[in-house]
Scaffold this active site. Structure first.
Site, PDB file in Angstrom:
ATOM      1  N   HIS A  25      46.644  35.127  42.939  1.00  0.00           N
ATOM      2  CA  HIS A  25      46.186  34.413  41.744  1.00  0.00           C
ATOM      3  C   HIS A  25      45.643  33.028  42.100  1.00  0.00           C
ATOM      4  O   HIS A  25      45.818  32.054  41.375  1.00  0.00           O
ATOM      5  CB  HIS A  25      47.335  34.275  40.734  1.00  0.00           C
TER       6      HIS A  25
ATOM      7  N   GLN B 258      38.490  41.972  33.027  1.00  0.00           N
ATOM      8  CA  GLN B 258      39.874  41.731  33.438  1.00  0.00           C
ATOM      9  C   GLN B 258      40.769  41.659  32.222  1.00  0.00           C
ATOM     10  O   GLN B 258      40.406  41.114  31.173  1.00  0.00           O
ATOM     11  CB  GLN B 258      39.957  40.432  34.245  1.00  0.00           C
TER      12      GLN B 258
ATOM     13  N   GLY C 200      40.889  34.951  47.167  1.00  0.00           N
ATOM     14  CA  GLY C 200      41.666  33.784  47.537  1.00  0.00           C
ATOM     15  C   GLY C 200      41.159  33.068  48.763  1.00  0.00           C
ATOM     16  O   GLY C 200      41.281  33.582  49.875  1.00  0.00           O
TER      17      GLY C 200
ATOM     18  N   ARG D 275      35.298  30.600  51.147  1.00  0.00           N
ATOM     19  CA  ARG D 275      34.398  29.462  50.948  1.00  0.00           C
ATOM     20  C   ARG D 275      33.127  29.536  51.791  1.00  0.00           C
ATOM     21  O   ARG D 275      32.235  28.691  51.605  1.00  0.00           O
ATOM     22  CB  ARG D 275      35.123  28.139  51.268  1.00  0.00           C
TER      23      ARG D 275
END
Length: 373
Positions: free
Chosen positions: A258, A129, A290, A293
């Protein structure tokens, strides 16, 4: 026998208990009132799953293909800075765990281990990145090193012309400790990240000094001229930018805000995913970053058009609590939950997931069924 964590939430609790509060806040915090940070998780609750029955699910597979690489599961480790903040081995431990799981690792430009050391430990797909720095010579040197070390793609983060207003870091006066460094860049270029005082952030100060806010679509040609590696753009939240990414030769895009750390109030990543996926050519991979989970979250994202998902904070929880083994535990939980979800959905592989898997989660209306006076 003691039972290990059964969910990522258990690993999260263990990590929070052992990390210093200012490190925990740096990892976990979002920008502003953290609406977008919370929205990334909450958006998954807007969907219900529609399982099909009497399907042969005796053999379920979790693998997928991404930019010419085969992954054991449709998961990548999101780019995050300074893994050594939570464990001495840093990114080399993360790389070992990713390889064992067959997951993608995206190493961050501010990694705390060298690109060469990370590549030496990686046995799976490895990308680098980048942020667009004012010092293009430093950017070009990183690209050259990454290509020589065997990195397979570049991921350019495009949503950070400046750093979001991260109140936790400001309250803590957070700066990167002097013993933790972004070792792939000139120390002089990184000096501001180690300086902060009350009410200031070394991360924000460094970004203001070193990130180039004049970056436009036209500048991508400069990067393209310096490498043959595939280029992935991270930080796309609209159909308009998705189409521009395709027009400017992006090989993949990442739907991302982000991790809720930039513009507070921006769309949750999952909410933006359908319009981005619809706007790009069918053969251009879309990733989601984002709020993921659980394995069920992965299934929802794939059903809405993602080829794979990126997971960030949970990886650092695992790294903090168990080094490479802790990261492996995080990835193993996600794999097991995804395989379980595929089986009970009657969709044996990720390729079998589409919009018909999903329905809106029923919303309770307090006045439903109530007769008038």
């Amino acid at each position: 026998m003691p039972v290990g964590p059964l969910t990522l939430a258990g690993i999260e609790r263990a990590a929070r208990a052992q990390l210093p509060p200012e490190i925990w806040d740096f990892i976990e915090g979002g920008s502003g009132a953290e609406r977008t940070l919370a929205g990334n998780r909450e958006m998954f609750g807007h969907y219900a799953l529609r399982p099909r029955t009497l399907v042969d699910v005796s053999a379920c597979a979790t693998g997928t293909a991404l930019l010419g690489a085969e992954l054991g599961l449709p998961v990548g480790i999101a780019p995050m800075a300074y893994h050594r903040l939570v464990h001495p081995d840093g990114e080399t431990a993360t790389a070992r765990a990713a390889g064992r799981a067959g997951a993608l690792l995206v190493a961050g430009i501010f990694a705390s281990r060298t690109l060469e050391a990370i590549a030496a430990e990686a046995t799976g797909p490895l990308w680098l990145q980048l942020y667009w720095l004012r010092r293009r010579d430093a950017l070009a040197a990183l690209v050259e090193r990454a290509e020589a070390a065997g990195f397979a793609a570049l991921m350019l983060t495009v949503d950070a012309p400046r750093i979001g207003h991260r109140l936790r870091d400001l309250r803590n006066g957070f700066a990167v400790p002097p013993e933790i460094r972004a070792v792939n860049l000139d120390p002089a270029l990184m000096a501001a990240s180690h300086r902060a005082g009350a009410g200031s952030s070394g991360i924000a100060g460094h970004a203001l000094e070193q990130f180039d806010p004049s970056l436009t679509w036209a500048d991508l040609a400069w990067l393209r001229e310096r490498t043959a590696l595939p280029l992935v753009l991270k930080g796309i939240l609209t159909a308009e930018d998705a189409r521009l990414a395709a027009e400017h030769g992006a090989d993949a895009v990442v739907v991302s805000n982000h991790g809720g750390r930039q513009l507070d109030g921006a769309l949750p990543a999952l909410a933006a995913l359908p319009e981005v996926a619809a706007a790009v050519p069918p053969d251009l991979p879309v990733l989601l970053d984002g709020g993921v989970r659980t394995g069920a979250d992965i299934a929802v994202a794939l059903a809405l058009g993602a080829r794979a998902v990126l997971v960030g904070r949970p990886v650092l929880w695992g790294l903090a609590t168990g080094g490479a083994d802790g990261v492996a535990d995080v990835l193993a939980l996600l794999r097991a939950e995804l395989e379980h979800t595929l089986a009970l959905l009657g969709r044996p592989t990720p390729a079998d997931l589409d919009r018909t898997v999903l329905a809106p989660w029923p919303v309770h209306r307090p006045d439903a069924g109530v007769c008038g006076p």
